[in-house]
Design an enzyme around this catalytic site. Structure first.
Site, short mmCIF file in Angstrom:
data_model
loop_
_atom_site.label_atom_id
_atom_site.label_comp_id
_atom_site.label_asym_id
_atom_site.label_seq_id
_atom_site.Cartn_x
_atom_site.Cartn_y
_atom_site.Cartn_z
CG ASP A 136 -1.89 1.10 1.28
OD1 ASP A 136 -2.63 1.27 0.28
OD2 ASP A 136 -1.96 1.80 2.30
CD GLU A 193 -1.97 2.67 -3.57
OE1 GLU A 193 -2.98 3.35 -3.85
OE2 GLU A 193 -1.59 2.47 -2.39
#
Length: 613
Positions: A341, A370
């Site tokens: 993330d 990400e």
């Protein structure tokens, strides 16, 4: 006449794309004879602007009206480089920069050249994979749901097809604490369905014990949320996936924790002193307090998400290096890698430590980041990132593809920009990364792709909750999604389905893109289309592993070839309102395709097809 040099063509630059240390790179430039050039020099700078070297391209030969200049050079260590040319002639000389080539680089109109480590490898199983992304609470529920130990307050929907809760509290806070009870057993029960889509990677949004339904506010890194099930339930999920040839990757959320967590413990929910409770807490140095305890650094100013000091030695031990670190813990339980993330907010040093530790524990594990932009030259927080030049990530979320496909399907691009995006990624990324790219059309952070294809509405939550696509919008969106997904599955990388997109789910951004899977209410035609694409992808190595060459990109037409191991397939997409005559061949898949004669095919308006030479 113009000077001819195109870094994306092998006749101008060999090899295509990135280099490794010591690899010979040959450049060829065609200069009109009228220029009177005597020498071409390639000026190569490191990304920080420091001059690296000059590579001379001496005169080679004359070809018609052009003088051909050619030379070779090597780079000796990994890094990000930019280059331009200096054209010398009898009266002096001039510089030559890029023209008409879109880029997001701050270095100006120079060409980019990355040198990556020679031993940088990515997992073979992740190349050309089909990814299925699940938001665990909203996919499927099987059996009873254990609420013992669930962080409070929360509500559980009585009926599966109820709409999501979107109203804030009287204080204006959105709690994200409504649950449907989707669980590990529910995912395991539908593993055959997941496999029927051609899935080879199952990506789960966060599963650790947390307060919210999205679970990005980690409460305990090593404990699954009780609503999802037990450690044994997770093992069984992984076993069921592995039996079907499906790998499992988890969301790694290491930029922040929840304020209601074992480590911060703002609400006093957990035993022992968290960083909020005591300056002597073992977790105190994980966080930055401007004035302890109430004034602390938080992720994007959400006080429920206190930000982590990622390079704190104790945090690094806990997440990465300890024998039973967080990454070691989940890999031992059956996970095959991690999606990281907000990778831009994780320092390169942290990423490298994590990447190397994961590979030490499971050499063929996947580490996916990400990143929303071109990850090869990304700058974040004033620092150029080294995701590939330092071998920190195997793959990234390919949002540039999503933008390009949406713009093409919605008529904002006739095809040229899509081609430029695809070829820029192919040139800037290492080929082993290109093959693993997560090619998405929708995620938990974007509107549902069906909605995004026809509607940009961005009103209030109350308006979004009531708003639905009209029948006409649905028809248009459905047809556009057929072609959009076709492009997604035929371009290089790994196509990713956000759960229920294949079933025709619509919705705006969070929380309306996180509705429960519509079991029994699927768009069957769309679902069968996705299954065909998935099975074709599994059976065709060209689509999984082949290189790409465009032969058409404009006038609402796209045509490109994918070649691998002596085999070539050609891909055609016609977004225009007129028929398009195309060459014949063995048809692998077709939509609005008419066979006029043995050697004559016509692709109708909004049609697409794959043909093998």
């Amino acid at each position: 006449m113009r000077i001819l040099y195109d870094s994306k063509q092998l006749k101008h630059k060999t090899p295509f794309g990135t280099l490794t240390p010591g690899q010979v790179c040959t450049m060829t430039m065609y200069v009109p004879s009228t220029v009177g050039a005597t020498m071409v020099s390639c000026i190569i700078n490191r990304e920080n602007g420091h001059h690296q070297r000059n590579a001379d391209l001496p005169f080679k030969e004359k070809q018609g009206p052009y003088d051909v200049f050619q030379g070779s050079f090597e780079l000796y260590d990994p890094g990000l480089f930019f280059y331009y040319f200096y054209i010398s002639h009898n009266l002096g000389g001039f510089r030559l920069f890029k023209q008409g080539d879109q880029t997001n680089m701050e270095a100006g109109d120079m060409w980019q050249l990355s040198c990556i480590p020679g031993d940088f490898r990515t997992p073979d199983w992740a190349k050309g994979a089909v990814i299925y992304q699940i938001f665990p609470d909203r996919f499927n529920r099987a059996g009873s749901v254990d609420l013992t130990g669930k962080l409070e307050p929360y509500t559980v929907h009585k009926y599966w097809h109820e709409d999501v809760q979107w109203k804030p509290t009287p204080e204006g806070i959105v709690l994200n604490n409504d649950f449907y009870g989707g669980n590990f057993k529910g995912i395991t029960a539908e593993m055959d369905y997941i496999a029927s889509l051609g899935t080879t990677i199952l990506y789960l949004n966060p599963i650790s014990k947390s307060f919210s339904n999205h679970r990005y506010d980690t409460g305990d890194y090593k404990v699954p949320d009780p609503m999802l099930g037990t450690v044994e339930d997770f093992r069984e999920l992984c076993d069921a996936a592995h039996e079907r040839g499906i790998k499992v990757i988890l969301d790694g959320v290491y930029s922040h924790t929840g304020s209601d967590s074992l480590y911060f413990n703002k609400n006093g929910t957990f035993p022992g002193p968290g960083a909020y409770q005591s300056p002597d807490s073992p977790f105190r140095n994980w966080y930055t307090f401007y004035q302890w305890p109430g004034n602390y650094h938080s992720w994007w100013n959400f006080d429920t998400l206190p930000t982590i000091n990622k390079m704190d030695p104790d945090f690094i031990k806990f997440i990465i290096t300890d024998e039973d670190s967080v990454v070691a813990h989940w890999l031992k339980l059956g996970a095959d890698g991690f999606r990281l993330d907000v990778a831009d907010e994780l320092p390169d040093e942290f990423l490298k430590l994590l990447y190397d530790r994961v590979k030490q524990l499971k050499p063929d594990a996947l580490v996916l980041g990400e990143v929303w932009e071109d990850a090869s030259n990304k700058k974040a927080y004033g620092r150029r990132r080294t995701y590939f030049t330092n071998a920190e990530l195997d793959s990234v979320m390919n949002y540039p593809y999503r933008t390009a496909i949406l713009n093409f399907m919605r008529g904002f691009d006739s095809g040229a920009k899509l081609k430029e995006t695809v070829m820029s990624i192919a040139e800037n990324y290492p080929p082993q990364v290109v093959a693993c790219n997560m090619n998405l059309l929708g995620t938990h952070d974007t509107p549902r792709i069906l909605t995004a294809l026809v509607d940009d509405f961005d009103g209030s939550r109350e308006e979004k909750a009531k708003r639905r696509l009209s029948r006409n919008q649905l028809e248009v969106a459905h047809e556009r999604l057929l072609m959009a997904s076709f492009l997604q599955y035929t371009l290089p990388g790994s196509p990713s389905i956000y759960y229920a997109d294949e079933a025709g789910m619509e919705g705006y951004k969070d929380p309306f893109n996180r509705r429960p899977y519509p079991w029994g209410r699927e768009d069957r035609d769309l679902l069968e289309h996705y299954k065909r694409l998935g099975q074709l992808r599994k059976s065709c190595a060209c689509l999984r592993l082949g290189d790409i060459q465009f032969f058409e990109a404009g006038d609402k037409h796209l045509g490109y070839s994918r070649s691998y191991a002596g085999r070539t397939v050609k891909v055609f997409a016609n977004r225009s309102g007129d028929p398009w005559d195309i060459p014949t061949g063995r048809i692998l898949l077709g939509y609005n395709l008419q066979i006029v004669a043995p050697d004559h095919l016509t692709l109708g308006p909004r049609g697409f097809c794959i043909i093998e030479d």
